[in-house]
Design a protein around this motif. Sequence first.
Motif, PDB file in Angstrom:
ATOM      1  N   SER A 145      64.821  68.710  28.026  1.00 43.66           N
ATOM      2  CA  SER A 145      64.556  68.711  26.743  1.00 43.66           C
ATOM      3  C   SER A 145      63.258  69.363  26.262  1.00 43.66           C
ATOM      4  N   ARG A 146      63.117  69.470  24.890  1.00 41.43           N
ATOM      5  CA  ARG A 146      61.833  70.166  24.627  1.00 41.43           C
ATOM      6  C   ARG A 146      60.666  69.237  24.743  1.00 41.43           C
ATOM      7  N   ALA A 147      61.109  67.885  24.543  1.00 38.30           N
ATOM      8  CA  ALA A 147      59.921  66.819  24.600  1.00 38.30           C
ATOM      9  C   ALA A 147      59.604  66.510  26.053  1.00 38.30           C
ATOM     10  N   ALA A 148      60.604  66.762  27.184  1.00 37.72           N
ATOM     11  CA  ALA A 148      60.522  66.479  28.378  1.00 37.72           C
ATOM     12  C   ALA A 148      59.652  67.580  28.990  1.00 37.72           C
ATOM     13  N   LYS A 149      59.846  68.971  28.396  1.00 34.57           N
ATOM     14  CA  LYS A 149      59.088  70.130  28.746  1.00 34.57           C
ATOM     15  C   LYS A 149      57.736  70.041  28.187  1.00 34.57           C
ATOM     16  N   ALA A 150      57.531  69.576  27.193  1.00 35.31           N
ATOM     17  CA  ALA A 150      56.087  69.129  26.422  1.00 35.31           C
ATOM     18  C   ALA A 150      55.382  68.116  27.352  1.00 35.31           C
ATOM     19  N   LYS A 151      56.032  66.948  27.695  1.00 37.74           N
ATOM     20  CA  LYS A 151      55.369  65.909  28.329  1.00 37.74           C
ATOM     21  C   LYS A 151      54.605  66.492  29.809  1.00 37.74           C
ATOM     22  N   ARG A 152      55.593  67.225  30.402  1.00 28.68           N
ATOM     23  CA  ARG A 152      55.363  67.822  31.916  1.00 28.68           C
ATOM     24  C   ARG A 152      54.174  68.798  31.685  1.00 28.68           C
ATOM     25  N   MET A 153      54.284  69.492  30.847  1.00 25.47           N
ATOM     26  CA  MET A 153      53.158  70.487  30.550  1.00 25.47           C
ATOM     27  C   MET A 153      51.790  69.605  30.124  1.00 25.47           C
ATOM     28  N   ASP A 154      51.831  68.518  29.559  1.00 28.13           N
ATOM     29  CA  ASP A 154      50.646  67.690  29.101  1.00 28.13           C
ATOM     30  C   ASP A 154      50.417  67.344  30.281  1.00 28.13           C
ATOM     31  N   GLY A 155      51.082  66.603  31.022  1.00 25.37           N
ATOM     32  CA  GLY A 155      50.409  66.097  32.449  1.00 25.37           C
ATOM     33  C   GLY A 155      49.913  66.895  33.462  1.00 25.37           C
ATOM     34  N   LYS A 156      50.291  68.183  33.425  1.00 24.20           N
ATOM     35  CA  LYS A 156      49.687  69.306  34.161  1.00 24.20           C
ATOM     36  C   LYS A 156      48.360  69.659  33.595  1.00 24.20           C
TER      37      LYS A 156
END
Length: 140
Positions: A114-125
Amino acid sequence: MPLIPVTRSIAIDSDEIEESFTRAGGPGGQGVNTTDSAVMLRFDVRNSPNLPDAVKIRLDAIAGSRMTREGVLVLRSEGARSQLLNRQEVRERLFDLIREATFVPKKRKPTKPSRAAKAKRMDGKSKRSAVKNLRGKVFD
């Protein structure tokens, strides 16, 4: 030719199962050298008229090295001192393999994150990158 029920829809003819008996290894005292208590079971999967083709294919994959090139499933049991117990145990293992082969694995439906999962992953990176950038040399 009595049929042995394996599942509700599959029954195997007892003539299809070939059993031979040999001496078992391991402990057991003098009885080991005199009694043929080990059981070797052979079941011709490819030529069995009682198994559906789909089950035969899955059983071939599940059996692995226990299946010969000719499509014969070979199982051996020598755990018990009694020939009768070894016969029951090896037959039950055969029936368990056939039951396992009757289950059709579910097809995986590919999904996208999902878009939220992608955003969370990028934030963590980006947070991890910032931590690593702080590890550099300190300049005056």
